[in-house]
Design an enzyme around this catalytic site. Structure first.
Site, PDB file in Angstrom:
ATOM      1  N   HIS A 143      32.467 -19.577  -2.111  1.00 41.30           N
ATOM      2  CA  HIS A 143      32.374 -18.557  -1.198  1.00 41.30           C
ATOM      3  C   HIS A 143      31.051 -18.466  -0.418  1.00 41.30           C
ATOM      4  CE1 HIS A 143      35.898 -16.514  -2.073  1.00 41.30           C
ATOM      5  NE2 HIS A 143      35.749 -15.883  -3.418  1.00 41.30           N
ATOM      6  N   HIS A 181      34.076 -22.161  -7.531  1.00 44.77           N
ATOM      7  CA  HIS A 181      34.843 -21.446  -6.680  1.00 44.77           C
ATOM      8  C   HIS A 181      33.776 -20.797  -5.973  1.00 44.77           C
ATOM      9  CE1 HIS A 181      38.237 -18.594  -5.399  1.00 44.77           C
ATOM     10  NE2 HIS A 181      37.180 -17.709  -5.615  1.00 44.77           N
ATOM     11  N   GLU A 182      33.078 -19.900  -6.748  1.00 50.10           N
ATOM     12  CA  GLU A 182      31.879 -18.881  -6.263  1.00 50.10           C
ATOM     13  C   GLU A 182      30.951 -19.657  -5.288  1.00 50.10           C
ATOM     14  OE1 GLU A 182      32.838 -15.928  -6.641  1.00 50.10           O
ATOM     15  OE2 GLU A 182      34.260 -16.139  -8.311  1.00 50.10           O
ATOM     16  N   GLU A 186      39.871 -16.736  -0.503  1.00 50.88           N
ATOM     17  CA  GLU A 186      39.890 -17.049  -1.675  1.00 50.88           C
ATOM     18  C   GLU A 186      40.528 -18.810  -1.545  1.00 50.88           C
ATOM     19  OE1 GLU A 186      38.955 -15.712  -4.360  1.00 50.88           O
ATOM     20  OE2 GLU A 186      38.119 -14.120  -3.114  1.00 50.88           O
TER      21      GLU A 186
HETATM   22 ZN   LIG Z   1      36.856 -15.704  -4.917  1.00 54.89          ZN
END
Ligand SMILES: [Zn+2]
Length: 411
Positions: A279, A275-276, A353
Site C-alpha cells: 500500500h 501487503h501493507e 487491495e
Molecule cells: Zn490492504
C-alpha cells in the site's frame, strides 16, 4: 416547489433505506452450506455454522437499529423537527455561528446518547456471545466519553471555521472551505496515529526476537524502515485481528494488532506486513486522499450553488434560511450521488487491495499471504460467500475467495 422538494427528500430517504435492506436480504440469501472448492477445509463444520450464526445475528441487529433510525428520521423530518430545533436555538442565541454549532451539537449528542445502549448491546451481548469481546464496562464508557470530547473539539473548530467562511465569503465559499478541509485532511492523515490513536491504544515497537528479525530482513529488502512498524494493543477490546498502513511522508507507519501476532505464524505475519508495505509503495494513501478531496469539491460546489434558496429551510419547517438547515436537506438530496461516489471509492479500494496482494506475492510469498488471510477470515468469522451485489456496493476489500483466486494467478 416546497411540496415537490418535500416529497423528493421523503422518497430518497425511503428508497435509500429499502435499497440497503434489499442488499442485506440478498446477501443473507447467498449464505450456502457448501463452500467453494478453494475454501473447503478452512472451517470445520461447527465453526462454519458458528460463522453463519454470527452473520445472522449481526444482520438482525443491523435491521433493528437501522429501522429505528429510519423511523426516527422520518418522524423528525415530516413533523418539521429540524426547523423547530433551529427556531428554538435562534430564539435564545443570535450569533449564526453559535446557532449552527448548537444545532449540530444537540443533534450529535442526542444521536450519541440514544445509540449508546445499542452499541453496548453489540459489544457485551452480541460480540461477547461469539467470543470476540474483551472490553470492560469501564473501557467501553471511557472510550465513549473520550470519543465525544475529541470529536466535539475537532468538529466544533472545523464547523465554526466553515460556517464563518459560509457567512463572509459569498460565491467562493466552496473553494475556501475546500482548502480548510484539504489542510485538515492532510494533517489528520499525517498525525492521526500519533495524536488521536494514543488516547485509545498503546502502540509499541516490535519486541526483540524471531519475528522482529524476520520483519527486519524483509523490510530492508523492500525498502521500508523498521522504525515505522508498530504493534497495537487491539486485544484489550476484541479478539479480532487486523493490520493497517497509515500516515504520509515521514509520519508513515504500519500497525499490526497484537491479536494478529498471536494468531499467525512468523511467515504469515511478514506476508501481511508485505501487503501493507505494498500500500505504501503504490501510494494508495495519496490516491485515496486525492479522490476524496475531488468528491468533496464537487459536493461543496453544488452546495454553494443551491444552499441559499429559502426552500431548503422551508422544507424542514423553518422560514429562516440557514447553513445548518441547508446542510440537512442538501445532505439527503445529495445522498444518491454520494452513494455512487462511495461505490467508486470502494471499487478503487478493492483494486488497491489486489495491488498490495500482488506486491506481497512478488516480493515475498503469495502462499503465506493466502494462509494468513484464511486464518484471519476464520478467526473473525467472516462471511465467505457474500452476494456479488453486496460486495460491489459495500466492500472496501475483495472477498477472501476473490483474493485467493487472484493470488493464485500470479506467477
Ligand atoms: Zn490492504
Amino acid at each position: 416547489m416546497e411540496i415537490f422538494l418535500f416529497y423528493t427528500i421523503l422518497i430518497i430517504l425511503i428508497a435509500n433505506f429499502l435499497f440497503e435492506r434489499w442488499l442485506d436480504y440478498i446477501n443473507s440469501k447467498s449464505w450456502s452450506s457448501e463452500l467453494p472448492p478453494e475454501l473447503q477445509g478452512i472451517y470445520n463444520e461447527e465453526k462454519y455454522k458458528k460463522s453463519q450464526e454470527y452473520q445472522k445475528a449481526t444482520l438482525r441487529f443491523a435491521l433493528v437499529t437501522e429501522t429505528l433510525g429510519f423511523i426516527a428520521i422520518l418522524i423528525i423530518y415530516s413533523t418539521g423537527g429540524f426547523g423547530w430545533l433551529d427556531g428554538i436555538i435562534r430564539s435564545r442565541v443570535t450569533n449564526p455561528i453559535y446557532v449552527a454549532l448548537l444545532f449540530f451539537a444537540i443533534l450529535g449528542f442526542i444521536t450519541e446518547f440514544v445509540s449508546v445502549p445499542f452499541s453496548w448491546y453489540d459489544t457485551f451481548i452480541l460480540e461477547a456471545k461469539f467470543g470476540f469481546n474483551k472490553s470492560t464496562n469501564r473501557l467501553f464508557f471511557l472510550d465513549k466519553v473520550k470519543g465525544l470530547v475529541i470529536s466535539s473539539i475537532i468538529g466544533g473548530l472545523i464547523l465554526s471555521l466553515i460556517v464563518w467562511i459560509y457567512l463572509v465569503s459569498g460565491e467562493l465559499f466552496w473553494l475556501y472551505s475546500l482548502i480548510v478541509i484539504a489542510v485538515f485532511s492532510v494533517f489528520m492523515a499525517m498525525f492521526y496515529s500519533s495524536i488521536i490513536v494514543p488516547f485509545f491504544n498503546k502502540q509499541i515497537p516490535l519486541a526483540e526476537g524471531d519475528l522482529k528479525n524476520a520483519i527486519k530482513a524483509f523490510s530492508m529488502k523492500a525498502g521500508f524502515n523498521l522504525d515505522n512498524v508498530y504493534v497495537i494493543d487491539g486485544s484489550k477490546r476484541s479478539t479480532k485481528a487486523n493490520a493497517y498502513f497509515s500516515g504520509l511522508g515521514s509520519k508513515k507507519r504500519i500497525v499490526l494488532y497484537d491479536t494478529l501476532i498471536s494468531d499467525l505464524q512468523t511467515e504469515e505475519i511478514v506476508a501481511v506486513l508485505a501487503h501493507e508495505i505494498g500500500h505504501y509503495k503504490k501510494h494508495h494513501i495519496y490516491y485515496g486522499l486525492f479522490f476524496s478531496l475531488i468528491s468533496t469539491a464537487v459536493m461543496l460546489y453544488i452546495f454553494s450553488l443551491v444552499s441559499s434558496y429559502p426552500v431548503f429551510a422551508k422544507v424542514l419547517g423553518s422560514e429562516v434560511p440557514s447553513f445548518q438547515l441547508a446542510v440537512i436537506s442538501f445532505g439527503i438530496l445529495y445522498s444518491p450521488l454520494s452513494m455512487i461516489i462511495g461505490m467508486g471509492q470502494n471499487h478503487f479500494s478493492r483494486m488497491y487491495e489486489y495491488q498490495a496482494d500482488k506486491f506481497a506475492a512478488e516480493k515475498y510469498t503469495g502462499s503465506y499471504l493466502v494462509s494468513a488471510l484464511k486464518k484471519l477470515s476464520v478467526n473473525n468469522l467472516s462471511n465467505l460467500t457474500p452476494h456479488p451485489a453486496y460486495v460491489f456496493f459495500n466492500y472496501s476489500h475483495p472477498t477472501l475467495l476473490q483474493r485467493i483466486k487472484k493470488l493464485a494467478s500470479i506467477k
